[in-house]
Write a protein that holds these residues in place. Structure first.
Motif, PDB file in Angstrom:
ATOM      1  N   ALA A   4       1.186   2.022  10.634  1.00  0.00           N
ATOM      2  CA  ALA A   4      -0.384   2.687  10.055  1.00  0.00           C
ATOM      3  C   ALA A   4      -0.056   3.313   8.869  1.00  0.00           C
ATOM      4  CB  ALA A   4      -1.037   3.434  11.295  1.00  0.00           C
ATOM      5  N   ILE A   5       0.973   4.298   8.814  1.00  0.00           N
ATOM      6  CA  ILE A   5       1.552   5.166   7.886  1.00  0.00           C
ATOM      7  C   ILE A   5       1.670   4.217   6.503  1.00  0.00           C
ATOM      8  CG2 ILE A   5       2.788   7.037   7.205  1.00  0.00           C
ATOM      9  CD1 ILE A   5       3.039   7.949   9.947  1.00  0.00           C
ATOM     10  N   ARG A   6       2.625   3.216   6.738  1.00  0.00           N
ATOM     11  CA  ARG A   6       2.838   2.360   5.707  1.00  0.00           C
ATOM     12  C   ARG A   6       1.527   1.634   5.021  1.00  0.00           C
ATOM     13  NH1 ARG A   6       7.300   1.149   9.223  1.00  0.00           N
ATOM     14  NH2 ARG A   6       9.177   2.068   8.369  1.00  0.00           N
ATOM     15  N   VAL A   7       0.832   1.472   5.955  1.00  0.00           N
ATOM     16  CA  VAL A   7      -0.668   0.822   5.361  1.00  0.00           C
ATOM     17  C   VAL A   7      -1.266   1.744   4.380  1.00  0.00           C
ATOM     18  CG1 VAL A   7      -2.908   0.012   5.774  1.00  0.00           C
ATOM     19  CG2 VAL A   7      -1.010  -1.034   7.283  1.00  0.00           C
ATOM     20  N   VAL A   8      -1.403   3.042   4.901  1.00  0.00           N
ATOM     21  CA  VAL A   8      -2.114   4.109   4.130  1.00  0.00           C
ATOM     22  C   VAL A   8      -1.370   4.279   2.880  1.00  0.00           C
ATOM     23  CG1 VAL A   8      -2.489   6.442   4.006  1.00  0.00           C
ATOM     24  CG2 VAL A   8      -3.134   5.195   5.989  1.00  0.00           C
ATOM     25  N   LEU A   9       0.006   4.413   2.907  1.00  0.00           N
ATOM     26  CA  LEU A   9       0.781   4.655   1.566  1.00  0.00           C
ATOM     27  C   LEU A   9       0.651   3.541   0.695  1.00  0.00           C
ATOM     28  CD1 LEU A   9       4.063   6.158   3.276  1.00  0.00           C
ATOM     29  CD2 LEU A   9       2.283   7.498   1.793  1.00  0.00           C
ATOM     30  N   GLY A  10       0.577   2.190   1.380  1.00  0.00           N
ATOM     31  CA  GLY A  10       0.446   0.921   0.419  1.00  0.00           C
ATOM     32  C   GLY A  10      -0.715   1.031  -0.406  1.00  0.00           C
ATOM     33  N   LEU A  11      -2.058   1.362   0.398  1.00  0.00           N
ATOM     34  CA  LEU A  11      -3.067   1.151  -0.170  1.00  0.00           C
ATOM     35  C   LEU A  11      -3.327   2.650  -1.216  1.00  0.00           C
ATOM     36  CD1 LEU A  11      -5.300   0.752   3.025  1.00  0.00           C
ATOM     37  CD2 LEU A  11      -5.005  -0.912   1.111  1.00  0.00           C
ATOM     38  N   ARG A  12      -2.737   3.386  -1.226  1.00  0.00           N
ATOM     39  CA  ARG A  12      -2.668   4.747  -1.955  1.00  0.00           C
ATOM     40  C   ARG A  12      -1.948   4.400  -3.245  1.00  0.00           C
ATOM     41  NH1 ARG A  12      -4.405   6.523  -5.354  1.00  0.00           N
ATOM     42  NH2 ARG A  12      -2.587   6.607  -6.362  1.00  0.00           N
ATOM     43  N   ALA A  13      -0.782   3.762  -3.229  1.00  0.00           N
ATOM     44  CA  ALA A  13      -0.004   3.246  -4.208  1.00  0.00           C
ATOM     45  C   ALA A  13      -0.599   2.266  -5.048  1.00  0.00           C
ATOM     46  CB  ALA A  13       1.141   2.933  -3.688  1.00  0.00           C
ATOM     47  N   ASP A  14      -1.338   1.204  -4.284  1.00  0.00           N
ATOM     48  CA  ASP A  14      -2.043   0.191  -5.104  1.00  0.00           C
ATOM     49  C   ASP A  14      -3.540   0.517  -5.675  1.00  0.00           C
ATOM     50  OD1 ASP A  14       0.167  -1.534  -4.409  1.00  0.00           O
ATOM     51  OD2 ASP A  14      -0.990  -2.426  -2.612  1.00  0.00           O
ATOM     52  N   ARG A  15      -3.880   1.576  -5.468  1.00  0.00           N
ATOM     53  CA  ARG A  15      -5.092   2.397  -5.755  1.00  0.00           C
ATOM     54  C   ARG A  15      -6.360   1.706  -5.206  1.00  0.00           C
ATOM     55  NH1 ARG A  15      -3.395   2.801 -12.449  1.00  0.00           N
ATOM     56  NH2 ARG A  15      -1.964   4.662 -11.845  1.00  0.00           N
ATOM     57  N   GLU A  16      -6.245   1.275  -4.117  1.00  0.00           N
ATOM     58  CA  GLU A  16      -7.330   0.642  -3.311  1.00  0.00           C
ATOM     59  C   GLU A  16      -8.355   1.990  -2.356  1.00  0.00           C
ATOM     60  OE1 GLU A  16      -8.245  -2.594  -3.294  1.00  0.00           O
ATOM     61  OE2 GLU A  16      -6.464  -3.492  -4.343  1.00  0.00           O
ATOM     62  N   TYR A  17      -8.856   2.535  -3.234  1.00  0.00           N
ATOM     63  CA  TYR A  17      -9.574   3.798  -2.707  1.00  0.00           C
ATOM     64  C   TYR A  17     -10.609   3.395  -1.862  1.00  0.00           C
ATOM     65  CZ  TYR A  17      -6.946   5.413  -7.009  1.00  0.00           C
ATOM     66  OH  TYR A  17      -6.092   5.962  -7.935  1.00  0.00           O
ATOM     67  N   VAL A  18     -11.361   2.483  -2.181  1.00  0.00           N
ATOM     68  CA  VAL A  18     -12.616   2.234  -1.122  1.00  0.00           C
ATOM     69  C   VAL A  18     -11.919   1.607   0.164  1.00  0.00           C
ATOM     70  CG1 VAL A  18     -14.569   0.596  -0.829  1.00  0.00           C
ATOM     71  CG2 VAL A  18     -14.168   1.640  -2.888  1.00  0.00           C
ATOM     72  N   THR A  19     -11.026   0.776   0.078  1.00  0.00           N
ATOM     73  CA  THR A  19     -10.370   0.382   1.368  1.00  0.00           C
ATOM     74  C   THR A  19      -9.540   1.460   2.040  1.00  0.00           C
ATOM     75  OG1 THR A  19      -9.910  -1.986   0.209  1.00  0.00           O
ATOM     76  CG2 THR A  19      -8.710  -1.562   2.052  1.00  0.00           C
ATOM     77  N   LEU A  20      -8.886   2.420   1.375  1.00  0.00           N
ATOM     78  CA  LEU A  20      -8.342   3.430   1.988  1.00  0.00           C
ATOM     79  C   LEU A  20      -9.391   4.285   2.632  1.00  0.00           C
ATOM     80  CD1 LEU A  20      -5.816   4.901   2.478  1.00  0.00           C
ATOM     81  CD2 LEU A  20      -6.006   6.158   0.347  1.00  0.00           C
ATOM     82  N   GLU A  21     -10.413   4.727   1.988  1.00  0.00           N
ATOM     83  CA  GLU A  21     -11.811   5.382   2.741  1.00  0.00           C
ATOM     84  C   GLU A  21     -12.116   4.652   3.921  1.00  0.00           C
ATOM     85  OE1 GLU A  21     -16.177   6.744   1.961  1.00  0.00           O
ATOM     86  OE2 GLU A  21     -15.127   5.698   0.466  1.00  0.00           O
TER      87      GLU A  21
END
Length: 110
Positions: A4-21
């Motif tokens: 779960a932490i890796r998913v959050v870090l990956g979305l953050r690094a990929d600039r997937e802000y809406v998905t991260l929200e």
């Protein structure tokens, strides 16, 4: 929990802000607030070396009734600096065996 932490870090690094929200329930930080927190810092966020969890990951059990909850605090990594002064704060709640929901509590400068 690590996945779960890796998913959050990956979305953050990929600039997937809406998905991260959406993944982090958007309770405390909107996609725009997440974007602003990192872009104001002025560096390019990336995954830690080898896609591993950050070596300074601090996990703190949250006491109380109900499901297992863990607070996680870690540094974010940037292309320019490696380990940066940005800190990511999460609250993970176990929703099933090995399954965790994630709330993004804060992204701040240490």
């Amino acid at each position: 929990m690590g996945a779960a932490i890796r998913v959050v870090l990956g979305l953050r690094a990929d600039r997937e802000y809406v998905t991260l929200e959406n993944v982090t329930e958007g309770d405390l930080l909107s996609a725009e607030e997440i974007r602003n927190a990192v872009e104001t810092y002025g560096r390019t966020v990336t995954l830690p070396p080898g896609g591993e969890l950050p070596p300074d990951l601090d996990l703190i059990a949250v006491e109380g009734d109900g499901p297992c909850r863990v607070a996680a605090v870690m540094s974010l990594w940037t292309v320019e600096e490696g380990r940066s002064d940005l800190s990511l704060e999460l609250l993970l709640t176990e929703v099933g065996t090995g399954l965790w929901s994630v709330r993004l509590d804060d992204i701040r400068t240490l």
